[in-house]
Design a protein around this motif. Structure first.
Motif, PDB file in Angstrom:
ATOM      1  N   LEU A  55      25.322  33.752 104.885  1.00 17.01           N
ATOM      2  CA  LEU A  55      25.570  32.327 104.676  1.00 17.01           C
ATOM      3  C   LEU A  55      24.315  31.496 104.914  1.00 17.01           C
ATOM      4  CD1 LEU A  55      28.874  32.096 106.782  1.00 17.01           C
ATOM      5  CD2 LEU A  55      28.596  32.866 104.413  1.00 17.01           C
ATOM      6  N   THR A  56      24.215  30.372 104.200  1.00 22.03           N
ATOM      7  CA  THR A  56      23.146  29.420 104.487  1.00 22.03           C
ATOM      8  C   THR A  56      23.450  28.717 105.804  1.00 22.03           C
ATOM      9  OG1 THR A  56      24.240  27.631 103.262  1.00 22.03           O
ATOM     10  CG2 THR A  56      22.647  28.995 102.028  1.00 22.03           C
ATOM     11  N   ASP A  57      22.426  28.164 106.445  1.00 26.90           N
ATOM     12  CA  ASP A  57      22.630  27.456 107.714  1.00 26.90           C
ATOM     13  C   ASP A  57      23.541  26.250 107.559  1.00 26.90           C
ATOM     14  OD1 ASP A  57      21.045  29.252 109.099  1.00 26.90           O
ATOM     15  OD2 ASP A  57      19.237  28.027 108.937  1.00 26.90           O
ATOM     16  N   ASP A  58      23.502  25.631 106.375  1.00 25.08           N
ATOM     17  CA  ASP A  58      24.312  24.435 106.134  1.00 25.08           C
ATOM     18  C   ASP A  58      25.566  24.758 105.322  1.00 25.08           C
ATOM     19  OD1 ASP A  58      23.080  24.977 103.705  1.00 25.08           O
ATOM     20  OD2 ASP A  58      22.615  22.886 103.275  1.00 25.08           O
ATOM     21  N   GLU A  73      26.526  20.671 106.193  1.00 25.15           N
ATOM     22  CA  GLU A  73      25.818  20.017 107.290  1.00 25.15           C
ATOM     23  C   GLU A  73      24.837  21.019 107.891  1.00 25.15           C
ATOM     24  OE1 GLU A  73      26.200  16.835 108.070  1.00 25.15           O
ATOM     25  OE2 GLU A  73      27.872  16.496 106.711  1.00 25.15           O
ATOM     26  N   PRO A  74      23.715  20.543 108.445  1.00 27.42           N
ATOM     27  CA  PRO A  74      22.661  21.449 108.921  1.00 27.42           C
ATOM     28  C   PRO A  74      23.111  22.522 109.917  1.00 27.42           C
ATOM     29  CG  PRO A  74      21.885  19.185 108.940  1.00 27.42           C
ATOM     30  CD  PRO A  74      23.352  19.143 108.606  1.00 27.42           C
ATOM     31  N   ASN A  75      24.090  22.247 110.759  1.00 28.57           N
ATOM     32  CA  ASN A  75      24.480  23.207 111.796  1.00 28.57           C
ATOM     33  C   ASN A  75      25.841  23.859 111.536  1.00 28.57           C
ATOM     34  OD1 ASN A  75      25.966  20.901 112.243  1.00 28.57           O
ATOM     35  ND2 ASN A  75      25.747  20.947 114.479  1.00 28.57           N
ATOM     36  N   ASN A  76      26.289  23.884 110.300  1.00 26.90           N
ATOM     37  CA  ASN A  76      27.622  24.439 110.008  1.00 26.90           C
ATOM     38  C   ASN A  76      27.729  25.921 110.325  1.00 26.90           C
ATOM     39  OD1 ASN A  76      28.765  22.039 109.291  1.00 26.90           O
ATOM     40  ND2 ASN A  76      28.939  22.495 107.114  1.00 26.90           N
ATOM     41  N   LYS A  77      26.668  26.705 110.086  1.00 26.74           N
ATOM     42  CA  LYS A  77      26.764  28.134 110.391  1.00 26.74           C
ATOM     43  C   LYS A  77      26.950  28.336 111.894  1.00 26.74           C
ATOM     44  CE  LYS A  77      23.388  31.090 109.265  1.00 26.74           C
ATOM     45  NZ  LYS A  77      22.656  32.226 108.645  1.00 26.74           N
ATOM     46  N   GLN A  78      26.272  27.549 112.705  1.00 27.49           N
ATOM     47  CA  GLN A  78      26.442  27.654 114.153  1.00 27.49           C
ATOM     48  C   GLN A  78      27.866  27.275 114.554  1.00 27.49           C
ATOM     49  OE1 GLN A  78      24.312  28.967 116.506  1.00 27.49           O
ATOM     50  NE2 GLN A  78      26.167  28.848 117.741  1.00 27.49           N
ATOM     51  N   LYS A  79      28.426  26.244 113.902  1.00 33.67           N
ATOM     52  CA  LYS A  79      29.816  25.865 114.188  1.00 33.67           C
ATOM     53  C   LYS A  79      30.768  27.000 113.826  1.00 33.67           C
ATOM     54  CE  LYS A  79      29.409  20.865 113.483  1.00 33.67           C
ATOM     55  NZ  LYS A  79      29.817  19.743 112.609  1.00 33.67           N
TER      56      LYS A  79
END
Length: 152
Positions: A55-58, A73-79
């Motif tokens: 997945l892309t980071d966003d 959104e920029p931090n969606n992968k972290q979420k």
């Protein structure tokens, strides 16, 4: 001479299209195997990281009715990692079988059937599920940029 030139152009376009379709089908199979590993009862952080590496980071993620907003959104992968980590290893059994892959221009559609059982980490409730899922993977380069998941 024009017919030969046209034939050569059509040939190379056909080879290119076939090559891209083959690469997309390979990506779909690798993505699916990583997903299944991330859901297994003995799944690890490494399994989760492997899945998320597709997945892309966003990443835009939509899983109706649970996650209706597919905004990137920029931090969606972290979420997603945070959310998936909460449930990591909660399945007591998990089985999925890939039914179909359809490849299009910058999109892959996968269809699979899932049977799972697990214990909810907050309530302790036993959850049993069996359903079909269709995932639409919108691609940006060799990564999934938008993921739309449809389950029964």
């Amino acid at each position: 001479m024009r017919k030969i030139t046209l034939s050569i152009i059509v040939f190379f376009i056909s080879v290119s299209v076939f090559s891209n379709a083959l690469a997309s089908e390979t990506l779909a199979n690798e993505y699916f195997r990583a997903w299944v590993a991330s859901q297994s009862p003995d799944a690890t952080d490494g399994d989760l990281d492997l899945y998320l590496s597709f997945l892309t980071d966003d990443i835009g993620h939509q899983h109706l009715p649970y996650d209706p907003d597919s905004s990137r959104e920029p931090n969606n992968k972290q979420k997603m990692k945070d959310g998936m980590s909460f449930y990591l290893g909660t399945h007591t059994s998990y089985k999925a079988s890939l039914t179909d892959i359809v490849v299009g221009n910058n999109v892959i559609v996968i269809h699979y059937f899932t049977e799972s059982q697990g214990i909810h980490p907050q309530t302790g409730e036993i959850i049993k599920q069996a359903y079909h899922t269709i995932e639409v993977l919108e691609l940006e380069g060799d990564k999934v940029s938008v993921l739309r998941k449809y389950s029964e």
